[in-house]
Write a protein that holds these residues in place. Sequence first.
Motif, PDB file in Angstrom:
ATOM      1  N   PHE A  58      50.831  66.779  49.926  1.00  0.00           N
ATOM      2  CA  PHE A  58      49.987  65.602  50.102  1.00  0.00           C
ATOM      3  C   PHE A  58      48.852  65.869  51.080  1.00  0.00           C
ATOM      4  CE2 PHE A  58      49.280  61.252  51.977  1.00  0.00           C
ATOM      5  CZ  PHE A  58      48.656  60.724  50.862  1.00  0.00           C
ATOM      6  N   ARG A  59      47.641  65.708  50.603  1.00  0.00           N
ATOM      7  CA  ARG A  59      46.403  65.823  51.370  1.00  0.00           C
ATOM      8  C   ARG A  59      46.333  67.142  52.168  1.00  0.00           C
ATOM      9  NH1 ARG A  59      43.962  60.115  53.331  1.00  0.00           N
ATOM     10  NH2 ARG A  59      42.129  61.452  53.195  1.00  0.00           N
ATOM     11  N   GLU A  62      42.799  68.128  53.658  1.00  0.00           N
ATOM     12  CA  GLU A  62      42.426  67.386  54.865  1.00  0.00           C
ATOM     13  C   GLU A  62      43.176  67.912  56.090  1.00  0.00           C
ATOM     14  OE1 GLU A  62      43.101  66.118  51.932  1.00  0.00           O
ATOM     15  OE2 GLU A  62      41.882  64.348  51.490  1.00  0.00           O
ATOM     16  N   ILE A 229      45.786  61.325  59.373  1.00  0.00           N
ATOM     17  CA  ILE A 229      45.544  61.406  57.937  1.00  0.00           C
ATOM     18  C   ILE A 229      46.360  60.345  57.207  1.00  0.00           C
ATOM     19  CG2 ILE A 229      45.883  62.893  55.898  1.00  0.00           C
ATOM     20  CD1 ILE A 229      45.055  65.244  57.816  1.00  0.00           C
ATOM     21  N   THR A 233      45.070  57.172  55.013  1.00  0.00           N
ATOM     22  CA  THR A 233      45.686  56.824  53.733  1.00  0.00           C
ATOM     23  C   THR A 233      46.014  55.336  53.689  1.00  0.00           C
ATOM     24  OG1 THR A 233      46.653  59.043  53.529  1.00  0.00           O
ATOM     25  CG2 THR A 233      47.652  57.289  52.211  1.00  0.00           C
ATOM     26  N   HIS A 236      42.955  53.240  53.171  1.00  0.00           N
ATOM     27  CA  HIS A 236      42.558  53.250  51.764  1.00  0.00           C
ATOM     28  C   HIS A 236      43.448  52.322  50.939  1.00  0.00           C
ATOM     29  CE1 HIS A 236      40.051  56.856  52.500  1.00  0.00           C
ATOM     30  NE2 HIS A 236      39.499  56.567  51.345  1.00  0.00           N
ATOM     31  N   TYR A 308      44.688  58.212  42.942  1.00  0.00           N
ATOM     32  CA  TYR A 308      44.794  59.035  44.158  1.00  0.00           C
ATOM     33  C   TYR A 308      45.256  60.461  43.841  1.00  0.00           C
ATOM     34  CZ  TYR A 308      44.738  54.380  46.320  1.00  0.00           C
ATOM     35  OH  TYR A 308      44.405  53.099  46.696  1.00  0.00           O
ATOM     36  N   ASP A 310      43.744  63.146  43.371  1.00  0.00           N
ATOM     37  CA  ASP A 310      43.044  64.228  44.074  1.00  0.00           C
ATOM     38  C   ASP A 310      43.700  64.563  45.417  1.00  0.00           C
ATOM     39  OD1 ASP A 310      41.257  64.400  42.015  1.00  0.00           O
ATOM     40  OD2 ASP A 310      39.634  63.344  43.039  1.00  0.00           O
ATOM     41  N   TRP A 311      44.559  63.695  45.918  1.00  0.00           N
ATOM     42  CA  TRP A 311      45.234  63.940  47.190  1.00  0.00           C
ATOM     43  C   TRP A 311      46.434  64.886  47.041  1.00  0.00           C
ATOM     44  CZ3 TRP A 311      45.363  58.241  49.392  1.00  0.00           C
ATOM     45  CH2 TRP A 311      44.126  57.957  49.974  1.00  0.00           C
TER      46      TRP A 311
END
Length: 315
Positions: A58-59, A62, A229, A233, A236, A308, A310-311
């Motif tokens: 996950f992410r 970032e 991060i 999330t 968002h 989501y 892309d995460w």
Amino acid sequence: MSSTSSSGVRAEQIWLDGRLMKWDEGHVHLMTHALHYGLGVFEGIRAYKTHDGRLAVFRLREHVRRLLDSAHIIMLKIPYTEDELFDACVNLLRAQKDLFANGAYLRPVAFMGDGAMGLGAVNPTRTAVTAWDWGAYLGDKGIKEGIRAKVSSYTRMHVNVNMVRGKITGQYVNSILAKREAVLAGYDEAILLDISGFVAEASGENIFQVNKKGIIKTPPLSGPILDGITRDTVLHILRDSGRTVEEVTFTRDALYITNEIFLCGTAAEITPVREVDNRQVADGKPGPITRYVQDMYFRIVRGQEPRYADWLTYI
């Protein structure tokens, strides 16, 4: 099968200074500079088993960027690019995918290695990535029912005392002392105030509250908090649902009379708070907005929310 630790199953291999090696071979010298002075940076990253049985981080992008930013803040030169560190995390999990079929916690870390001593020394940077199976940081019961928190006697360090945008190893002594104080007093977690007395964050998590008017609030990035991060999330999730979140300062007694409180972080995920300083939060149960954020968060990390996608980095 690798051996287990108090944290659960650990990786059979680690990534250290550019190559995979056996876990037990991941040594550093006693004279490692960071061991003595705390000059290092780290990240906590989770990989989840998705709804279709795959493993996804996950992410990740970032987190890797924040690791590099943290290192830049403290003038620690990491000898790897963003893509190389990204690939190191992916390859570490890919090399032992079966071991972590149900998920994993990744810990990239970079620190000043051995060589010269003293505060002015500049030694080569060591860089590593490890992984293990780590359950809910504040417990499965805490996730479901909420935890008890205590406002700490320790203050979150001022912006001129520490570098609040960096996830820096030595700075976590402040959080460790606050956490230990809370646990020894019978609580699950500590909440730290800033030097002006406003709520900053928990020992290892960002904090959100929902007041009696239904207004969602979280401390602003202009304060001494980590730019989490998971915090991003949550923002968002809430804003994409049409809810308004105010990034503003608030006092500890605002927590006493609010309707909902929850903590968020990679390790803690979304953890409700049911009590602060022996004062029950509303009816003492996780509220509807907290439950909504929890549900959406876990749907996202398990690949059930395409917007989501892309995460997620699939292994």
